[in-house]
Every structure is written in structure tokens, then in C-alpha cells.
Motif scaffolding. Structure first.
Motif, PDB file in Angstrom:
ATOM      1  N   HIS A  40      48.362  -3.668  66.942  1.00 18.91           N
ATOM      2  CA  HIS A  40      48.696  -2.271  66.659  1.00 18.91           C
ATOM      3  C   HIS A  40      50.175  -2.113  66.283  1.00 18.91           C
ATOM      4  CE1 HIS A  40      48.606   2.121  66.963  1.00 18.91           C
ATOM      5  NE2 HIS A  40      49.765   2.019  67.590  1.00 18.91           N
ATOM      6  N   PHE A  41      51.063  -2.755  67.054  1.00 20.10           N
ATOM      7  CA  PHE A  41      52.500  -2.475  66.885  1.00 20.10           C
ATOM      8  C   PHE A  41      53.209  -3.367  65.861  1.00 20.10           C
ATOM      9  CE2 PHE A  41      52.079  -0.027  70.849  1.00 20.10           C
ATOM     10  CZ  PHE A  41      52.726   1.130  70.437  1.00 20.10           C
ATOM     11  N   THR A  44      53.659  -1.296  62.743  1.00 26.82           N
ATOM     12  CA  THR A  44      54.590  -0.189  63.043  1.00 26.82           C
ATOM     13  C   THR A  44      56.027  -0.690  63.045  1.00 26.82           C
ATOM     14  OG1 THR A  44      52.908   0.792  64.477  1.00 26.82           O
ATOM     15  CG2 THR A  44      55.143   1.624  64.728  1.00 26.82           C
ATOM     16  N   ASN A 190      51.561   6.151  72.532  1.00 22.70           N
ATOM     17  CA  ASN A 190      52.598   7.082  72.068  1.00 22.70           C
ATOM     18  C   ASN A 190      53.925   6.847  72.781  1.00 22.70           C
ATOM     19  OD1 ASN A 190      50.841   8.290  70.297  1.00 22.70           O
ATOM     20  ND2 ASN A 190      50.268   9.942  71.686  1.00 22.70           N
ATOM     21  N   ASP A 193      55.534   3.698  71.455  1.00 23.36           N
ATOM     22  CA  ASP A 193      56.032   4.001  70.109  1.00 23.36           C
ATOM     23  C   ASP A 193      57.378   4.736  70.191  1.00 23.36           C
ATOM     24  OD1 ASP A 193      56.102   5.944  67.575  1.00 23.36           O
ATOM     25  OD2 ASP A 193      54.840   4.230  67.083  1.00 23.36           O
ATOM     26  N   THR A 194      57.456   5.718  71.074  1.00 24.80           N
ATOM     27  CA  THR A 194      58.695   6.494  71.253  1.00 24.80           C
ATOM     28  C   THR A 194      59.839   5.589  71.720  1.00 24.80           C
ATOM     29  OG1 THR A 194      57.387   8.429  71.833  1.00 24.80           O
ATOM     30  CG2 THR A 194      59.704   8.479  72.457  1.00 24.80           C
ATOM     31  N   ARG A 197      61.181   3.380  68.944  1.00 26.63           N
ATOM     32  CA  ARG A 197      62.014   4.158  68.004  1.00 26.63           C
ATOM     33  C   ARG A 197      63.417   4.387  68.566  1.00 26.63           C
ATOM     34  NH1 ARG A 197      58.801   6.289  63.749  1.00 26.63           N
ATOM     35  NH2 ARG A 197      56.639   5.659  64.122  1.00 26.63           N
TER      36      ARG A 197
END
Length: 206
Positions: A40-41, A44, A190, A193-194, A197
Motif C-alpha cells: 500500500h505505502f 504513496t 490514514n 499516511d499523515t 507526510r
């Protein structure tokens, strides 16, 4: 995506005695979830960093006696390995889930990176969230919260990276076991992901 979140059973793996027994349960319960997070990542992080990122799930292959106390998936811009490079990690200790940006002792250009960190200390001090944590040793579960560090303490970590051969620097978030288990899979995705970032500027400096 087939990621189902982490369970009590996943964390309990680290209480199993014996290398073979623990490894068997790790492979059975935890590794498939790390592989899901890896697939998944990786795209990203490739898109965020501008480098093609590859997922590396820990195999613990060199162990002959002591069972692993933690396990992880790492992301780096090399299909063959991650330890020599600035990288990201998601993993578990018995007590918590960790999400890291890391530069560990195998990385050759730590001195230059330490200088870069020192030169950007004001920005780093302000931009890293207070509940994030710092570590100087990836083999230990404990870490220091960003809000509990003075600028001088942060600076001495960055300086150590320039002068000590085995020095490491990791920054990210620890999520306690019970909180991790309570999160829905989508909420955990989520959250990770945050965090990635927020850690991106540290990667860009490297």
C-alpha cells in the motif's frame, strides 16, 4: 486493500519463547499484514518523495538463537536493501506500533546529514509535532517525545550523528498497543499516511 489492522494476537507474538516458535507465529500473523502495508505505502512514498520506493519486510534470517523483539516493513529507494539509505518504517514492539523516518548506523553519509539537520534545527524544532518521538538506537523500544526535548538536546543528537560511527537518528510516532488495536484498518492507514507526510521534510534533507 486486504489490510485488516493489528490484533492482540499480533502483539502477543513477542511474548512467545523460542526462536522457531516465535518466528512461526510472526510469519503466520504479522508478516502478511506488513506485506499489505508494504504494497500500500510503497507507491504513496514513491509519489511523495519523487524516488521509486521499495518495501522490505524484515525476515530476521540471520537469527540463530534469540527471537526478534520487534518486526517491521521498511521503505527505501533501492530494491536490494534499505539499511544504507534514509528510509521509512512501520513496525511493532510488544508495547506499541512505530512509524519512523530513520537513518541507521549502516548509512555512509550520516556526517553530511547531521550537518544538514543542525543547519535546519529551527525549522525542525517548529515543524515536528510535539507528540512525535526521537530515538538514537533502532534496537531499543524507548524514545523521547519531541516536546520534551530542548533545542540543545536536539542539536547534540544531530552533532552525534556527525562524530560517532555507530550513531543513528530516528523520528516518528509511537502508537500504544491498545490504541493500535482499537483503530479501524482505514483509520490506521490514514494515521500512518499523515505521519509519513509530516516526516517528509526530514527525508528531503537527506
Amino acid at each position: 486493500m486486504s489490510f485488516t489492522g493489528f490484533s492482540t494476537e499480533d502483539f502477543a507474538v513477542f511474548t512467545i519463547n523460542g526462536l522457531d516458535e516465535r518466528m512461526e507465529k510472526l510469519k503466520q500473523h504479522v508478516r502478511p499484514k506488513l506485506e499489505d502495508l508494504g504494497s500500500h505505502f510503497a507507491p504513496t512514498l514513491s509519489s511523495l518523495t519523487g524516488d521509486e520506493m521499495f518495501a522490505h519486510v524484515a525476515k530476521h534470517a540471520r537469527r540463530t538463537k534469540n527471537p526478534p523483539a520487534d518486526t517491521w516493513v521498511a521503505f527505501a529507494a533501492n530494491p536490494r536493501g534499505y539499511k544504507m539509505l534514509p528510509h521509512f518504517q512501520i513496525g511493532l514492539w510488544e508495547t506499541h506500533l512505530f512509524i519512523w523516518f530513520a537513518l541507521i548506523y549502516e548509512a555512509p553519509d550520516k556526517e553530511a546529514y547531521g550537518e544538514k539537520l543542525s543547519g535546519n534545527i529551527d525549522v525542525i524544532s517548529k515543524s515536528i509535532p510535539g507528540d512525535f518521538v526521537w530515538s538514537t538506537d533502532h534496537t531499543k523500544p524507548d524514545a523521547i517525545r519531541h516536546k520534551d526535548l530542548s533545542k540543545d538536546e536536539l542539536f547534540s543528537m544531530f552533532e552525534r550523528l556527525q562524530t560517532v560511527k555507530k550513531a543513528e537518528i530516528l523520528c516518528g510516532l509511537h502508537i500504544p498497543r491498545d490504541e493500535t488495536i482499537a483503530l479501524e484498518p482505514s483509520e490506521l492507514i490514514n494515521k500512518i499516511d499523515t505521519v509519513f507526510r509530516k516526516l517528509l521534510p526530514l527525508y528531503k534533507m537527506a
